[in-house]
Design a protein around this motif. Structure first.
Motif, PDB file in Angstrom:
ATOM      1  N   ALA A 154       0.966  -1.205  -0.155  1.00 39.90           N
ATOM      2  CA  ALA A 154       0.169   0.062  -0.194  1.00 39.90           C
ATOM      3  C   ALA A 154       0.907   0.817  -0.221  1.00 39.90           C
ATOM      4  N   GLY A 155       1.621   1.189   1.117  1.00 41.66           N
ATOM      5  CA  GLY A 155       2.342   2.916   1.190  1.00 41.66           C
ATOM      6  C   GLY A 155       2.334   4.217   1.581  1.00 41.66           C
ATOM      7  N   ILE A 156       1.093   4.222   2.418  1.00 43.91           N
ATOM      8  CA  ILE A 156       0.028   5.672   1.967  1.00 43.91           C
ATOM      9  C   ILE A 156       1.208   6.613   2.878  1.00 43.91           C
ATOM     10  N   GLY A 158      -6.607  12.100   6.813  1.00 47.10           N
ATOM     11  CA  GLY A 158      -7.759  10.428   6.807  1.00 47.10           C
ATOM     12  C   GLY A 158      -8.581   9.696   5.186  1.00 47.10           C
ATOM     13  N   LYS A 159      -7.908  10.110   4.490  1.00 50.25           N
ATOM     14  CA  LYS A 159      -8.063   9.885   3.370  1.00 50.25           C
ATOM     15  C   LYS A 159      -7.616   8.080   2.919  1.00 50.25           C
ATOM     16  N   LEU A 160      -7.986   7.335   2.859  1.00 47.73           N
ATOM     17  CA  LEU A 160      -6.860   5.555   2.867  1.00 47.73           C
ATOM     18  C   LEU A 160      -9.251   5.053   2.138  1.00 47.73           C
ATOM     19  N   SER A 161      -8.101   5.096   1.223  1.00 41.08           N
ATOM     20  CA  SER A 161      -8.954   3.587   0.984  1.00 41.08           C
ATOM     21  C   SER A 161      -9.022   2.320   1.272  1.00 41.08           C
ATOM     22  N   GLU A 162      -9.645   1.339   1.133  1.00 45.01           N
ATOM     23  CA  GLU A 162     -10.223   0.130   2.051  1.00 45.01           C
ATOM     24  C   GLU A 162      -8.647  -0.121   2.507  1.00 45.01           C
ATOM     25  N   ASP A 163      -7.897  -1.060   0.532  1.00 47.93           N
ATOM     26  CA  ASP A 163      -7.267  -1.257   0.493  1.00 47.93           C
ATOM     27  C   ASP A 163      -5.411  -0.839   1.431  1.00 47.93           C
ATOM     28  N   GLU A 164      -5.494   0.853   1.532  1.00 44.17           N
ATOM     29  CA  GLU A 164      -5.070   1.879   2.407  1.00 44.17           C
ATOM     30  C   GLU A 164      -5.738   0.917   3.997  1.00 44.17           C
ATOM     31  N   VAL A 165      -6.304   1.537   4.454  1.00 44.91           N
ATOM     32  CA  VAL A 165      -7.360   0.752   5.813  1.00 44.91           C
ATOM     33  C   VAL A 165      -6.056  -0.508   6.246  1.00 44.91           C
TER      34      VAL A 165
END
Length: 173
Positions: free
Chosen positions: A100-102, A110-117
């Motif tokens: 993911a590499g957030i 707080g703008k995370l995709s489902e994969d990033e969460v």
């Protein structure tokens, strides 16, 4: 006398011969660094230096995390940033293990995709169990650091110490 050091090195080589390894110290988790240093060695100091903003703090924190994952407890004395900043950066780097590499700014927003969460949750779970202690007291003196370090060694078996940034370490008045 030189014989004392010769005796010490002789014992070290003899011990290494009993169990030959490529890394005979604390692994950094970076193969190129370990190839040159054979791992971090007890009682020796490694200095990371370079221009501001090139990633020295991130590299030092990642080495500490990698060593902790290999079972070597460590402490970070962070004199420049807050512990929260260090952990945010470390979680960002750790999330890359899942692909993911957030970026840290997205964590703040707080703008995370489902994969990033999911990657964030895995990084939090993985890192929260590591034997790492952090002090972000920016007014720490050398004596206070030594006392705290002795306590951590006695209580938790700390083997690795990272000081970021040594030049900011205060002296006793």
């Amino acid at each position: 006398h030189i014989r004392e050091y010769i005796s010490s090195v002789y014992d070290e080589v003899e011990e290494a011969m009993q169990s030959p390894q490529d890394v005979f110290g604390i692994p950094t988790g970076f193969p190129d660094i370990d190839r040159v240093t054979y791992g971090l060695q007890r009682g020796e100091k490694l200095v990371l230096s370079g221009e501001p903003g090139v990633g020295k703090s991130v590299l030092a924190a990642q080495i500490l995390i990698n060593a902790a994952e290999a079972g070597h407890p460590g402490v970070l004395y962070e004199l420049e940033m807050s512990g929260r900043q260090v952990v945010r950066r470390a979680l960002s780097a750790s999330s890359k293990q899942t692909g993911a590499g957030i970026p840290t700014q997205r964590m703040r927003q707080g703008k995370l995709s489902e994969d990033e969460v999911e990657a964030f949750a895995q990084a939090v779970e993985r890192m929260s169990c590591l034997p790492i202690w952090i002090s972000d007291a920016s007014d720490l003196t050398t004596a206070e650091m030594r006392a705290d370090l002795m306590r951590l060694i006695d209580q938790h078996g700390v083997e690795l110490v990272v000081v970021d940034y040594e030049g900011l370490l205060g002296d006793e008045p």
